[in-house]
Design an enzyme around this catalytic site. Structure first.
Site, PDB file in Angstrom:
ATOM      1  CD  GLU A 170       2.723  -8.873  -4.998  1.00 36.70           C
ATOM      2  OE1 GLU A 170       3.516  -9.547  -4.308  1.00 36.70           O
ATOM      3  OE2 GLU A 170       2.479  -7.673  -4.756  1.00 36.70           O
ATOM      4  N   GLY A 222     -22.717  -8.826 -25.944  1.00 33.06           N
ATOM      5  CA  GLY A 222     -22.176  -9.729 -26.958  1.00 33.06           C
ATOM      6  C   GLY A 222     -20.679  -9.892 -26.811  1.00 33.06           C
ATOM      7  N   GLY A 223     -20.056  -9.102 -25.933  1.00 36.01           N
ATOM      8  CA  GLY A 223     -18.632  -9.255 -25.648  1.00 36.01           C
ATOM      9  C   GLY A 223     -18.425 -10.467 -24.739  1.00 36.01           C
ATOM     10  CB  VAL A 224     -15.298 -12.184 -23.605  1.00 38.64           C
ATOM     11  CG1 VAL A 224     -14.957 -13.525 -22.989  1.00 38.64           C
ATOM     12  CG2 VAL A 224     -14.594 -11.979 -24.915  1.00 38.64           C
ATOM     13  CG  ASP A 225     -15.581  -9.130 -19.918  1.00 34.78           C
ATOM     14  OD1 ASP A 225     -14.887 -10.130 -20.172  1.00 34.78           O
ATOM     15  OD2 ASP A 225     -15.130  -7.978 -19.872  1.00 34.78           O
ATOM     16  CB  SER A 226     -21.971  -8.861 -21.118  1.00 34.01           C
ATOM     17  OG  SER A 226     -21.916  -8.865 -22.505  1.00 34.01           O
ATOM     18  CB  SER A 227     -21.034 -13.721 -23.838  1.00 36.98           C
ATOM     19  OG  SER A 227     -21.234 -12.768 -24.834  1.00 36.98           O
ATOM     20  N   GLY A 260       0.847  -1.193   0.000  1.00 31.47           N
ATOM     21  CA  GLY A 260       0.000   0.000   0.000  1.00 31.47           C
ATOM     22  C   GLY A 260       0.873   1.229   0.000  1.00 31.47           C
ATOM     23  CG  HIS A 275       5.652  -6.040  -4.274  1.00 31.12           C
ATOM     24  ND1 HIS A 275       4.365  -5.854  -3.848  1.00 31.12           N
ATOM     25  CD2 HIS A 275       6.335  -4.913  -3.942  1.00 31.12           C
ATOM     26  CE1 HIS A 275       4.254  -4.664  -3.282  1.00 31.12           C
ATOM     27  NE2 HIS A 275       5.435  -4.067  -3.330  1.00 31.12           N
ATOM     28  CB  CYS A 317       5.233  -4.166   0.298  1.00 32.24           C
ATOM     29  SG  CYS A 317       5.985  -2.577  -0.056  1.00 32.24           S
ATOM     30  CE1 TYR A 318       1.072   1.167   5.522  1.00 28.60           C
ATOM     31  CE2 TYR A 318      -0.588  -0.565   5.621  1.00 28.60           C
ATOM     32  CZ  TYR A 318      -0.102   0.650   6.060  1.00 28.60           C
ATOM     33  OH  TYR A 318      -0.768   1.345   7.030  1.00 28.60           O
ATOM     34  CE  LYS A 352     -11.901  -9.559 -22.067  1.00 29.71           C
ATOM     35  NZ  LYS A 352     -12.919  -8.527 -21.799  1.00 29.71           N
TER      36      LYS A 352
END
Ligand code: XMP
Length: 514
Positions: A172, A225-230, A55, A170, A82-83, A370
């Site tokens: 990650e 019609g995009g990936v996410d909302s489909s 942070g 970090h 870290c923080y 994604k």
């Protein structure tokens, strides 16, 4: 399947969701919780382990985020990063001070105790990613120093009896060469996780949670019609069947022919049994956007208008209790929710109006990146061509037309974009670039066509390679391909007389122009 869960407590760092993602990559379920979450709620969730994130603050400054020190007496394994490391030190009586020299970027770390559980299998000298101005000058009592750098005497320390560990760097981020080994050691060896979580568990758990939440209520889904909302729509349809109605708003800012394509897949002649409604609202959106050139204002207008259209559709259907949105994690972080800085308000998130006429909003993909959404899509049996479709922003071409939007500019950008996409596919570059499109600048310049002076628009071709869309590089496209696209655009698209290729990465740019 076990109920293992690692909770990531968010103290405002940029990589917090990345920590949760890394844990999920190790096949353990993980989610991020705000550091404001009361300790009682945290205990109720029965975490197998807890990670305290980085942070931007100094622990010794007033107002910096803290946590109830009882956390360290619960017997739950904790890793401070870290923080998070500094907070653990501070709350347990160690010393945190301004470092004599700040460390940013690649840093050589000496592992002093190779037999420490966290560092099993890690090289004695390893490269880690540092980003700090404070440092730990003295670890709390009971801790043993396990790693150091030229600047940090306590780059890492541990108290195995209490299952408490901290690292100043970090683990990650990909720049920490052996970071995944360290996180794996924490998850498997310290927390004792069996690591049997899979993306299909996400699908299964989400369906169960959605059913519990929705009950017999009615749900409205914003389908673009995009990936996410489909993926969100199919997930919801599996969970609540015909209680779900999908509304597809054609705001007139879609790619060429896209409205009809979406209808062909999800409409009555498509392969899903959905209640599907298409709303043609082109004029309404263009009217609201007339004369507006500020990017944030455009995004807010579109976000607000979207919700209004849904509310109206909902009223026609009757009582609707829940609204579903396909918001994914990068939308959330870049809209500046939590404690991170605002980059742009993605219309699914920051653009929400204050008053929304639904009982609740459901965002089942809110914690996924994604590529994780795509995996979930495949688990749900959505066809590959849809799952791997390149992303398209909610505000559509509005963020690909710099400045004021007119019907004429929409036509230009649609036609230029269709040519670019067609040629990319023909040349076999459509798989290499993860996102590519044409955008329109608000710059007009002098040209000469057929002996006539022209004063027309310049269009930008943008193609990027990326895995998570949080960072991206400009794709290296052959000059011959760019030349062919340029010739076709200036010949075939009336109003465009110049074509640029965008060579900028993200950061410093973003993928979309606005
Ligand atoms: P930027 O431009 O922020 O884009 O680098 C990152 C990814 O997000 C998409 N994007 C959006 N998606 N609503 C969305 O659903 C939005 O408002 C929005 N803005 C950008 C963008 O296409 C890219 O894939």
């Amino acid at each position: 399947m076990s109920k293992e869960k690692i909770i990531v407590l968010d103290f405002g760092g940029q990589y917090n969701q990345l920590i949760a993602r890394r844990v999920r990559e190790l096949s353990v379920y993980s989610e991020v919780l705000s550091s404001d979450t009361p300790i009682e709620k945290l205990i109720e969730m029965e975490p197998t382990g807890i990670i305290l994130t980085g942070g931007p603050n100094s622990v010794y400054k007033d107002g910096s985020p803290r946590y109830d020190p009882k956390l360290f007496e619960l017997g739950i394994p904790i890793l401070g990063i870290c923080y998070g490391a500094q907070l653990m030190t501070y709350l347990l009586g160690g010393k945190v001070e301004t470092a004599p020299v700040s460390e940013y970027g690649h840093t050589d770390v000496d592992i002093l105790k190779g037999d420490d559980i966290l560092f099993r299998g890690v090289s004695p000298k390893t490269v880690c990613w540092m980003s700090h101005t404070d440092y730990i000058a003295q670890a709390p009592e009971g801790f043993t120093v396990t790693a150091s750098t030229n600047v940090c005497p306590f780059a890492a320390a541990s108290c195995p009896e209490k299952k408490l560990y901290f690292v100043q760097f970090h683990p990650e981020v990909a720049h920490t060469a052996e970071g995944m080994t360290m996180l794996g050691n924490f998850v498997k060896k310290v927390c004792g996780c069996k690591c049997d979580w899979k993306m299909d568990s996400f699908v299964e758990t989400s369906i169960k949670e959605i059913r519990e939440k929705v009950g017999s209520g009615r749900v409205l889904c914003a389908l673009s019609g995009g990936v996410d909302s489909s993926v969100a729509a199919v997930l919801l349809s599996k969970a609540v069947g015909k209680q779900l109605t999908c509304v597809f708003v054609d705001h007139g800012l879609l790619r060429k022919n896209e409205g009809d394509e979406v209808e062909a897949v999800f409409g009555p002649s498509g392969s899903y049994e959905l209640n599907f409604i298409r709303v043609n609202a082109q004029d309404r959106f263009l009217g609201k956007l007339a004369g507006v050139s500020d990017p944030e204002q455009k995004r807010k207008i579109i976000g607000e208008e979207f919700i209004r259209v849904f509310e109206e559709e909902a009223k026609k259907i009757g009582t609707v209790d829940f609204l579903v949105q396909g918001t994914i994690y990068p939308d959330v972080i870049e809209s500046g929710l939590g404690k991170s800085a605002v980059i742009k308000s993605h219309h699914n998130v920051g653009g929400l109006p204050d008053y929304v006429d639904f009982k609740e909003i459901i965002e089942p993909l809110r914690l996924l990146f994604k590529d994780e959404v795509r995996k979930a899509g495949l688990e749900l049996g959505i066809p590959e061509n849809l799952v791997f479709r390149q992303p398209f922003p909610g505000p559509g071409l509005a963020v690909r037309i710099v400045g004021e939007i007119t019907a004429e500019k929409v036509r230009m950008v649609q036609d230029a974009d269709a040519i670019f996409r067609q040629e990319m596919a023909l040349a076999g570059f459509d798989k290499y670039a993860n996102q590519y499109f044409a955008a329109l600048t608000n710059m007009r310049s002098v040209g000469c066509m057929g002996d006539e002076r022209t004063y027309d628009y310049a269009c930008v071709l943008r193609a990027v390679t990326t895995t998570d869309f949080m960072t991206a590089e400009s794709a290296e496209l052959p000059w011959s391909l760019l030349g062919k696209v340029t010739t076709r655009i200036v010949n075939e698209v009336k109003g465009i007389s110049r074509v640029f290729y965008d060579c900028t990465g993200k950061p410093p740019s973003t993928i979309e122009l606005e």
